[in-house]
Write a protein that holds these residues in place. Sequence first.
Motif, short mmCIF file in Angstrom:
data_model
loop_
_atom_site.label_atom_id
_atom_site.label_comp_id
_atom_site.label_asym_id
_atom_site.label_seq_id
_atom_site.Cartn_x
_atom_site.Cartn_y
_atom_site.Cartn_z
N LYS A 35 19.75 46.04 41.93
CA LYS A 35 20.29 44.71 42.16
C LYS A 35 21.19 44.76 43.39
O LYS A 35 21.59 45.82 43.85
CB LYS A 35 21.09 44.24 40.95
CG LYS A 35 20.30 44.20 39.64
CD LYS A 35 19.37 43.02 39.58
CE LYS A 35 18.74 42.89 38.21
NZ LYS A 35 17.87 41.68 38.10
N THR A 36 21.56 43.56 43.90
CA THR A 36 22.50 43.46 45.02
C THR A 36 23.52 42.38 44.71
O THR A 36 23.19 41.35 44.10
CB THR A 36 21.75 43.10 46.32
OG1 THR A 36 20.80 44.12 46.61
CG2 THR A 36 22.72 42.99 47.50
N ALA A 37 24.78 42.62 45.12
CA ALA A 37 25.84 41.62 44.94
C ALA A 37 26.63 41.51 46.24
O ALA A 37 27.03 42.53 46.81
CB ALA A 37 26.74 42.00 43.79
N GLU A 38 26.88 40.29 46.70
CA GLU A 38 27.58 40.08 47.96
C GLU A 38 28.93 39.40 47.79
O GLU A 38 29.59 39.05 48.77
CB GLU A 38 26.70 39.25 48.90
CG GLU A 38 25.39 39.97 49.27
CD GLU A 38 24.61 39.25 50.35
OE1 GLU A 38 25.05 38.16 50.78
OE2 GLU A 38 23.57 39.79 50.77
N SER A 39 29.36 39.21 46.55
CA SER A 39 30.68 38.63 46.27
C SER A 39 31.06 39.01 44.84
O SER A 39 30.21 39.48 44.07
CB SER A 39 30.66 37.11 46.41
OG SER A 39 29.84 36.54 45.39
N PRO B 164 31.79 36.91 42.32
CA PRO B 164 30.97 36.14 41.37
C PRO B 164 29.54 36.67 41.26
O PRO B 164 28.98 36.71 40.15
CB PRO B 164 31.01 34.72 41.94
CG PRO B 164 32.30 34.65 42.70
CD PRO B 164 32.45 36.01 43.31
N ASP B 165 28.94 37.05 42.39
CA ASP B 165 27.60 37.65 42.35
C ASP B 165 27.60 38.88 41.45
O ASP B 165 26.72 39.05 40.60
CB ASP B 165 27.17 38.10 43.76
CG ASP B 165 26.51 36.99 44.55
OD1 ASP B 165 26.34 35.89 44.01
OD2 ASP B 165 26.18 37.25 45.73
N PHE B 166 28.58 39.74 41.68
CA PHE B 166 28.65 41.00 40.94
C PHE B 166 28.80 40.76 39.45
O PHE B 166 28.09 41.34 38.63
CB PHE B 166 29.82 41.83 41.47
CG PHE B 166 30.05 43.12 40.73
CD1 PHE B 166 29.21 44.21 40.93
CD2 PHE B 166 31.11 43.24 39.84
CE1 PHE B 166 29.41 45.40 40.24
CE2 PHE B 166 31.32 44.43 39.16
CZ PHE B 166 30.47 45.50 39.36
N GLY C 113 27.99 38.14 37.83
CA GLY C 113 26.77 37.54 37.33
C GLY C 113 25.69 38.57 37.05
O GLY C 113 24.98 38.49 36.03
N VAL C 114 25.55 39.55 37.94
CA VAL C 114 24.58 40.62 37.73
C VAL C 114 24.94 41.42 36.48
O VAL C 114 24.09 41.73 35.64
CB VAL C 114 24.50 41.55 38.95
CG1 VAL C 114 23.65 42.79 38.64
CG2 VAL C 114 23.91 40.81 40.14
#
Length: 252
Positions: free
Chosen positions: A6-10, A12-14, A16-17
């Motif tokens: 997976k990838t997270a760029e913020s 909230p992204d992180f 959410g993952v």
Amino acid sequence: MTLLKKTAESIPDFLGVCAGLVSDWSTLEHGELTLWYRGQKSASWHLTPGEYRYPQLDADEIRSEFILKSRELVKTAAQTDWEWYFIMQHYGLPTRLLDWTSGSLIGLHFALRESTGQTDAAVWVIDPWALNGWSTGSPDLIMTGGNPDPIGAKYLRPVYKKLRMPSKPIAIIPPYNSQRITAQRSAFTVHGSSRRDLDSQFKAHLARITIPSAVVLQMRRQLRSLGISEFSLFPDLDGLSRDIRAMEVDGC
């Protein structure tokens, strides 16, 4: 089976993952899982414990010398072989342990804490119950405080005793007997006799979340604003000094 990536760029992204992994791996029978997280500075690094990065290492000699010479230096003397082993890991000696935490943002902090954004970082996520179900036949986590679990005892033989060790890694719980372990919500995996990376042995409930280099510094600053910093995780003078340096010198 291929590794889940997976990838997270913020932040909230992180989060959410992480929430998605909890949802995907939880079952009605066992309820919502508490996953473990491990941050690593480089997304290219595998899950290899320190001892197995050095093929010629004499692990018994290192354990013996550390225990012999450190007794007067530690604040509270360790009571068991496992406690000595955790202290060795904390002070940077090579062991078969890998550090994990049950806090997702704590894992993210450890991925980013020394990064200046030159490379992608990563947070690994594991279901420790699934790991132990695969490695021992039982999903129960292995306790190492007090009287060691019989399974756990097989993974830390007395120094210089050539006893056979199981091959697969397992998930273990340390005694919460220090501020650092408590603050970091620490957990560990310990490798067995197999020197293969954990991620090459076990893939069923394991994921790697990549943090692109371009957002590393921004996410470090976001973590500080959320109260996740060196001093919150290392509540001592070393942690305070690193915290001040990160804020005043590095700017995050």
